[in-house]
Write a protein that holds these residues in place. Structure first.
Motif, PDB file in Angstrom:
ATOM      1  N   VAL A   6       8.984  30.191  93.250  1.00 38.33           N
ATOM      2  CA  VAL A   6      10.090  29.464  92.621  1.00 38.33           C
ATOM      3  C   VAL A   6      10.025  30.398  91.056  1.00 38.33           C
ATOM      4  CG1 VAL A   6      10.797  27.909  91.513  1.00 38.33           C
ATOM      5  CG2 VAL A   6       9.948  27.677  93.910  1.00 38.33           C
ATOM      6  N   LEU A   7       8.815  30.673  90.620  1.00 42.40           N
ATOM      7  CA  LEU A   7       8.784  31.187  89.328  1.00 42.40           C
ATOM      8  C   LEU A   7       9.296  32.787  89.162  1.00 42.40           C
ATOM      9  CD1 LEU A   7       5.537  29.726  87.820  1.00 42.40           C
ATOM     10  CD2 LEU A   7       7.778  29.057  87.049  1.00 42.40           C
ATOM     11  N   ILE A   8       9.027  33.357  90.431  1.00 40.33           N
ATOM     12  CA  ILE A   8       9.049  34.571  90.655  1.00 40.33           C
ATOM     13  C   ILE A   8      10.736  34.906  90.707  1.00 40.33           C
ATOM     14  CG2 ILE A   8       9.057  36.783  92.046  1.00 40.33           C
ATOM     15  CD1 ILE A   8       6.170  36.158  92.410  1.00 40.33           C
ATOM     16  N   ASN A   9      11.258  33.955  91.390  1.00 41.20           N
ATOM     17  CA  ASN A   9      12.600  34.167  91.894  1.00 41.20           C
ATOM     18  C   ASN A   9      13.639  33.890  90.536  1.00 41.20           C
ATOM     19  OD1 ASN A   9      12.392  34.677  94.480  1.00 41.20           O
ATOM     20  ND2 ASN A   9      12.689  32.312  95.178  1.00 41.20           N
ATOM     21  N   LEU A  10      13.171  32.939  89.794  1.00 42.37           N
ATOM     22  CA  LEU A  10      13.664  32.704  88.422  1.00 42.37           C
ATOM     23  C   LEU A  10      13.744  33.542  87.237  1.00 42.37           C
ATOM     24  CD1 LEU A  10      13.156  28.582  88.168  1.00 42.37           C
ATOM     25  CD2 LEU A  10      15.216  29.841  89.079  1.00 42.37           C
TER      26      LEU A  10
ATOM     27  N   ALA B  10      18.251  29.120  96.627  1.00 34.71           N
ATOM     28  CA  ALA B  10      18.395  28.121  97.887  1.00 34.71           C
ATOM     29  C   ALA B  10      16.746  27.836  98.127  1.00 34.71           C
ATOM     30  CB  ALA B  10      19.241  28.580  98.892  1.00 34.71           C
ATOM     31  N   ILE B  11      16.021  28.856  98.496  1.00 37.10           N
ATOM     32  CA  ILE B  11      14.644  28.759  98.882  1.00 37.10           C
ATOM     33  C   ILE B  11      13.927  28.039  97.859  1.00 37.10           C
ATOM     34  CG2 ILE B  11      12.766  29.800  99.423  1.00 37.10           C
ATOM     35  CD1 ILE B  11      14.411  31.864 100.731  1.00 37.10           C
ATOM     36  N   SER B  12      14.183  28.305  96.337  1.00 33.59           N
ATOM     37  CA  SER B  12      13.579  27.898  95.277  1.00 33.59           C
ATOM     38  C   SER B  12      13.687  26.188  95.226  1.00 33.59           C
ATOM     39  CB  SER B  12      13.996  28.640  93.825  1.00 33.59           C
ATOM     40  OG  SER B  12      13.514  29.746  93.818  1.00 33.59           O
ATOM     41  N   ARG B  13      14.885  25.743  95.405  1.00 35.98           N
ATOM     42  CA  ARG B  13      15.397  24.358  95.535  1.00 35.98           C
ATOM     43  C   ARG B  13      14.651  23.750  96.297  1.00 35.98           C
ATOM     44  NH1 ARG B  13      21.423  22.088  95.462  1.00 35.98           N
ATOM     45  NH2 ARG B  13      20.932  19.838  94.804  1.00 35.98           N
ATOM     46  N   ARG B  14      14.524  24.107  97.761  1.00 37.77           N
ATOM     47  CA  ARG B  14      13.826  23.510  98.704  1.00 37.77           C
ATOM     48  C   ARG B  14      12.269  23.308  98.167  1.00 37.77           C
ATOM     49  NH1 ARG B  14      13.476  19.300 101.657  1.00 37.77           N
ATOM     50  NH2 ARG B  14      12.624  19.450 103.408  1.00 37.77           N
ATOM     51  N   PHE B  15      11.689  24.492  97.935  1.00 36.39           N
ATOM     52  CA  PHE B  15      10.372  24.399  97.459  1.00 36.39           C
ATOM     53  C   PHE B  15       9.972  23.390  96.491  1.00 36.39           C
ATOM     54  CE2 PHE B  15       9.707  27.188 100.565  1.00 36.39           C
ATOM     55  CZ  PHE B  15       9.376  28.573 100.087  1.00 36.39           C
TER      56      PHE B  15
END
Length: 831
Positions: free
Chosen positions: A477-481, A562-567
């Protein structure tokens, strides 16, 4: 297209006859035309190379004749070997007919035999004359090009040089290795172009050479080639994106032609004392770096061509399956309206189609991860080599990081599939949060500096070091953001702030442990970038959806948020965003966690194992895999460590070797022909002797249920491909109790592994002028972080250790240490 060489498909003609054993067709006109064509191709290409590329390095960096020989024998058949022999003989004799007759005959015989060896092995292991339809065939073609006949013909040629005393200098470095690699690169590049132009019938058609895609691709190649091979700018690997673009859009014929043009341009420029390869380092290393470059672009592009072809075939099969399914649905529509039984039948068929889709995704993932296992594994092995040049070490590191990035993309697609199927779960563990943030900071630090941005990490003092939650999902999540923030920020900074929210957590949360305090951690990622329009915020977390800035960038898949939100939701929180166009955005999310127990660091955790420690048993390891490349990877990894290793290609062979040899541990692939790993493991573990043998499942499968199945049949552990070498060594230590000799971390060549506050001293600052040191001192007194960061940006690029150490002190607001470092150098100015 047939898989048999054309030479085996002769028209019936009673007047044709062959010489026994040699395959020469005396009365076949086509045979002689092809023989003469092969001879002319070798002679002409060799003459052009000999008269085009100045001989600065001894052997030519690439020898097209070797590639023409292999490609034309694959296309016309091995019985045309006479053309290879004649072409090499005439080329060696065309200047001095009588004085070099005997050496020329020897070289011709050796090169002809070497070419036949290469062609025979390619046909034996791929069973096709066009080995570019599958990634596995491309890997086999590459290995045969490097490690079979080219070695034989190089030994023959250099042996004649020794006999005729025609060389000076270091024989191995200046003659044997460049000769061998030049022939191998010639096969990779020119055999590919011969086969694609003679055999490929399904190429993409270019409607117009003035098409914008064609113009951009070729313009990019010309521009990058000019700056690399004439202006000596180190951007030569930027030629890969347009070549890969060509592989996807223009097909194999155009792409192999572009590879040849790029390679020959690089060779001619380097030999003419131009370009990045000639200027960067000495001429000997320049040749090696040039040959590595040509090999990398050829192999990478050919693998991409094979992947495109595999995807095309898979799409065709899927379309046929869909068309067949639609036809069946139409045929049974009337019957389904009359009977509930028919409705149940239709539901059953739909379920089968869904299972087929899941199987297709799993199989595609398996096939993608298998070659990635070889890419990551062998690049790690190259980085373990002690005598590897710094430039080659960096190249191997680039390959390794690129493989990791590709693996991340594959995992993102799989994560989305698991989320849609409701199969994503938490993997809870205790880890050091500060260490995780430091790793992410190091990951993005250089990218931020290159973009001219300030990257700040702030963590409140009440945030514990160790927490208990899912580290992998939090990291993702942090890497994506942070990656998005840096991508869409042109000026200013990106700030990551972590706080501990003292709010009670619902007692029903299943991650709670009554013995540990409960936490709600808040993470915010703020940037001063382009911002997001208000009307786009509602669609921001939808799969495959991108904001306007993302669409303009034309990069990314639209899956990250989308993946970050689910995680985040799985970790008990929710993610939100506030943004203003032109001013920036702030993404904020909270997660539920627990305070973890302090971790005791293992002194060997970051050290690389070098060998088995003395006074231990002679450990015997059996590697079972139907793909020779995967077996070869483990053999080359374990044998130098001191393990005794044997191989098996299927479960049946594994059982025979296990029964006779009695290994301590078996690395067992689960998908194999003849007998798979499941049956082999069941048989071994059903015996008394087998219970003493550790069986570790090693598979590219990504299905979570696969692990339970593997363990249920008797395997002692489960490891997925691609793997890291440290996982292999740790698993051996876990199941066999192996102890290792580790490298001395204090002598490791990478300064980033050292604590900067221990090694940094005032002497390190003397590379900068007194005025700069005085500014750093005054800025530290004023605790002005921005000025300190700007001063650090003035340090020369080669002072990497000084830059990273001072940056870390500034980011952590350790201005007292900066003052202590500068005061001894400015005592006379202060007085």
């Amino acid at each position: 297209m047939t898989n048999n060489p054309p030479s085996t498909q002769t028209a019936p003609n009673s007047s044709r006859w062959k010489l026994p054993l040699l395959g020469i067709e005396l009365n076949n006109p086509r045979y002689w035309i092809e023989v003469i064509g092969i001879a002319i191709a070798y002679f002409g290409s060799s003459w052009i190379i000999a008269n085009t590329i100045p001989r600065l390095y001894g052997p030519s960096p690439v020898w097209p004749g070797a590639g023409f020989n292999v490609g034309l024998l694959l296309a016309f058949g091995r019985s045309r070997w006479l053309g290879v022999f004649l072409g090499i003989l005439f080329f060696n004799l065309h200047k001095n007919w009588l004085t070099v007759l005997i050496p020329a005959l020897g070289a011709s015989i050796g090169s002809t035999i070497g070419t036949l060896i290469t062609v025979s092995l390619i046909l034996r292991f791929t069973r096709t004359t066009y080995p570019f339809h599958q990634v596995r065939h491309v890997v086999v073609f590459s290995l045969c090009s490097l490690f079979s006949g080219t070695i034989f013909q190089t030994i023959t040629g250099t042996g004649i040089y020794i006999l005729t005393k025609r060389y000076e200098g270091d024989f191995l470095k200046d003659y044997f290795l460049p000769w061998w690699i030049g022939d191998s690169i010639g096969v990779l590049i020119f055999a590919s172009i011969v086969l694609t132009w003679l055999r490929s019938h399904r190429d993409n058609k270019i409607k117009s050479w003035l098409n914008w895609e064609v113009v951009i691709a070729i313009s990019s190649l010309i521009l990058v080639a000019y700056f690399s091979f004439y202006e000596s700018q180190p951007i030569e690997y930027l030629l890969l994106p347009p070549l890969l673009w060509s592989a996807f859009r223009f097909g194999a014929k155009i792409t192999t032609l572009l590879i040849m043009i790029v390679s020959m341009t690089a060779s001619i420029a380097t030999a003419s004392k131009f370009g990045v390869f000639y200027k960067a380092i000495g001429k000997g290393d320049s040749l090696s770096l040039l040959q590595i470059f040509m090999g990398v672009i050829a192999l990478t592009t050919m693998i991409t061509i094979a992947i495109v072809e595999e995807n095309r075939i898979a799409n065709l099969n899927l379309q046929r399956a869909n068309a067949d399914l639609e036809q069946r649905v139409l045929e049974r529509t009337s019957a389904l309206r009359q009977s509930e039984a028919n409705a149940l039948e239709l539901a059953s068929k739909a379920e089968s189609a869904n299972q087929a889709k899941s199987a297709f995704i799993a199989n595609m993932s398996h096939e993608l991860r298998s070659p990635l296992n070889a890419v990551l594994g062998f690049s790690q092995m190259m980085m373990r080599a002690k005598n590897l040049a710094t430039e080659h070490y960096e190249s191997a590191s680039i390959i390794n990081r690129s493989g990791d990035y590709l693996l991340t993309l594959i995992n993102n697609i799989l994560d989305l599939s698991k989320i849609e199927a409701g199969k994503t779960t938490l993997n809870l563990q205790t880890f050091d949060l500060k260490h995780l943030l430091d790793d992410i900071e190091d990951m993005f630090h250089l990218r931020a500096i290159n973009a001219g941005l300030n990257l700040f990490f702030e963590c409140d003092s009440n945030v514990p070091h160790c927490i208990y939650t899912d580290e992998i999902k939090l990291r993702q999540v942090l890497i994506n953001l942070i990656g998005n923030a840096l991508k869409f920020t042109k000026h200013g900074s990106v700030l990551i702030h972590v706080t501990n929210v003292n709010t009670p957590i619902n007692e029903s949360k299943d991650i709670q442990d009554p013995s540990n305090p409960k936490l709600i951690l808040n993470f915010s990622v703020s940037d001063t970038g382009v911002g997001i329009a208000a009307e786009e915020l509602s669609e921001l977390f939808v799969s495959f959806s991108q904001a306007q800035a993302g669409r303009e960038k034309q990069e990314g898949t639209g899956l990250g948020l989308a993946i970050s939100r689910r995680f985040v939701q799985l970790m008990g929180g929710e993610i939100s965003v506030t943004s203003e166009l032109g001013k920036g955005s702030t993404f904020q999310f909270q997660i539920h966690a627990q305070q973890g127990k302090e971790l005791v660091s293992d002194p060997t955790e970051k050290r690389r194992a070098l060998a088995i420690a003395p006074d231990q048993p002679n450990y015997k390891i059996l590697v079972v895999d139907d793909k020779p490349v995967n077996c070869q990877l483990l053999v080359k990894l374990l044998t130098p460590m001191g393990f005794e290793v044997q191989e098996a290609s299927n479960g049946q062979e594994a059982i025979v070797i296990w029964d006779q040899w009695e290994p301590h541990l078996i690395w067992m692939d689960m998908r194999m022909p003849v007998m798979d790993g499941y049956e082999a493991t069941k048989y071994i573990k059903s015996t008394v002797k087998g219970n003493a043998t550790a069986v570790i499942a090693l598979t590219a499968s990504v299905l979570e249920e696969e692990k339970a199945i593997v363990l249920s049949v008797g395997c002692d552990d489960f490891i997925r491909k691609p793997f890291r070498e440290q996982i292999i060594f740790d698993t051996l230590a876990k199941h066999l109790g192996v102890k290792y000799i580790y490298e001395n971390i204090q002598h490791h060549k990478h300064e980033a592994d050292f604590p900067s506050e221990i090694l940094l001293n005032s002497e390190n600052l003397k590379v900068m002028p007194d005025s700069w040191i005085m500014q750093l001192y005054r800025s530290s007194l004023e605790a002005d972080k921005n000025i300190v960061i700007n001063l650090i940006g003035q340090i020369p690029e080669n002072e990497t250790f000084l830059v990273r150490s001072l940056t870390k002190l500034a980011r952590n607001y350790q201005f007292e240490k900066l003052i202590d470092l500068t005061e001894p150098l400015l005592s006379k100015h202060i007085e």
